[in-house]
Design an enzyme around this catalytic site. Sequence first.
Site, mmCIF file in Angstrom:
data_model
loop_
_atom_site.group_PDB
_atom_site.id
_atom_site.type_symbol
_atom_site.label_atom_id
_atom_site.label_comp_id
_atom_site.label_asym_id
_atom_site.label_seq_id
_atom_site.Cartn_x
_atom_site.Cartn_y
_atom_site.Cartn_z
ATOM 1 C CG HIS A 180 -0.445 0.167 2.535
ATOM 2 N ND1 HIS A 180 -0.185 1.405 3.091
ATOM 3 C CD2 HIS A 180 -0.132 -0.742 3.491
ATOM 4 C CE1 HIS A 180 0.261 1.252 4.324
ATOM 5 N NE2 HIS A 180 0.315 -0.042 4.592
ATOM 6 C CG ASP B 150 2.806 0.963 7.920
ATOM 7 O OD1 ASP B 150 2.384 0.443 6.870
ATOM 8 O OD2 ASP B 150 2.141 1.026 8.973
ATOM 9 C CD GLU C 205 -2.942 -1.014 5.335
ATOM 10 O OE1 GLU C 205 -2.877 -2.059 6.009
ATOM 11 O OE2 GLU C 205 -2.536 0.091 5.768
ATOM 12 C CD GLU C 206 -1.339 2.804 7.547
ATOM 13 O OE1 GLU C 206 -2.053 2.467 8.530
ATOM 14 O OE2 GLU C 206 -0.174 2.414 7.386
ATOM 15 C CG ASP D 150 1.586 -3.583 5.375
ATOM 16 O OD1 ASP D 150 2.440 -2.738 5.724
ATOM 17 O OD2 ASP D 150 0.364 -3.360 5.391
ATOM 18 C CG HIS E 234 1.308 3.406 12.797
ATOM 19 N ND1 HIS E 234 -0.069 3.460 12.864
ATOM 20 C CD2 HIS E 234 1.592 2.752 11.644
ATOM 21 C CE1 HIS E 234 -0.582 2.852 11.793
ATOM 22 N NE2 HIS E 234 0.418 2.414 11.042
#
Length: 352
Positions: free
Chosen positions: A64, A175, A207-208, A230, A317
């Site tokens: 993604h 990410d 995606e997030e 991922d 994150h």
Amino acid sequence: MDERRREFLEELLTTASPSGFEAEGQRRWIDYVSEFADEVRTDDYGNAVAVLEGGEPTIALAGHGDEIGFIVRDVTDNGFVRLERIGGSDRTVSRGQHVRIHAADGTVPGVVGQTAIHLRDTADDEVADVTELHVDVGAADGDEAEALVDRGDPVTFDQTLSELENGRLAARGMDNRVGIWTAAEALRRVAERGTDATVVAVSTVQEEVGLQGARMVGFDLELDAAVAADVTHATDQPGSPGKRSTGVELGGGPVVSRGSANHPVLVDAVRDAADGAEIDVQLQATGSRTGTDADAFYTSRGGIPSLNLGLPNRYMHTPVEVIDPEDLDAAADLLAAFAAGADEYAPFAVDV
């Protein structure tokens, strides 16, 4: 990782692409895969698909292209910017950070304000929610701030890419720039070695915020199998709760997930490809869900055999996610080896 591959990874990592605002990052990915794909196309939301034409089966290697971030929620009368989340942004690492607001007329630098320790009651320190934070862009008042930014402008951390010891890299947005790098590189490598299958590399959007791009792509493409590359948590650093330990280590190789969305025949096929190519892999249990695009692919159409291939990542994150490029190289080699022999592994169906 050679110079050109490293350059491509750096291009992805230094291009802001928060969910819903991925176009610039998608263009960088498309420019790269266009050098070796037979066809590259996008849909109305910006999902990008690069096709290597062949016969059956048709398999997707996906990542993604979006990242977490923030969005301008409001502008105060005294010229400060109020925020809302895009995706799972972590409030505990948000204060006192440099940010960039991606406005229509260009990038506006700012800082997330943090009251000085001298002025705070540290006995009552609490972590403010994102909605309570403010960005200081230096504006004298609300009119000046509103001339610079609009409500709905995306915001990202202004974080540089750093090389640590042993070639490891730290940056925001690993990410999942590392996932779309892996998908693109796997397609390039299988194009060089050849395959009888049709192989598509995919860079999905959003995606997030709920695996939305993968739902679109899974509906649109007629796939026999899909592998979602991922990040996954490397739990080898201090501070990882023992009860959440997975045994995944940075530099230990790509991670093959087992359980939930991960189709057992596809799991065996990728592990067999790893053995044949002498690539070390790690295993991870995902009993309920993977939290990746694999969860969307496997319930698309009548059910697409899917797998989450994990790329070990520390501090997910946060603005300082850390990866080992050797894991990425190994993952690209693994997916290329699997794709090159995909016709031998198909059909992907559980024997019941």
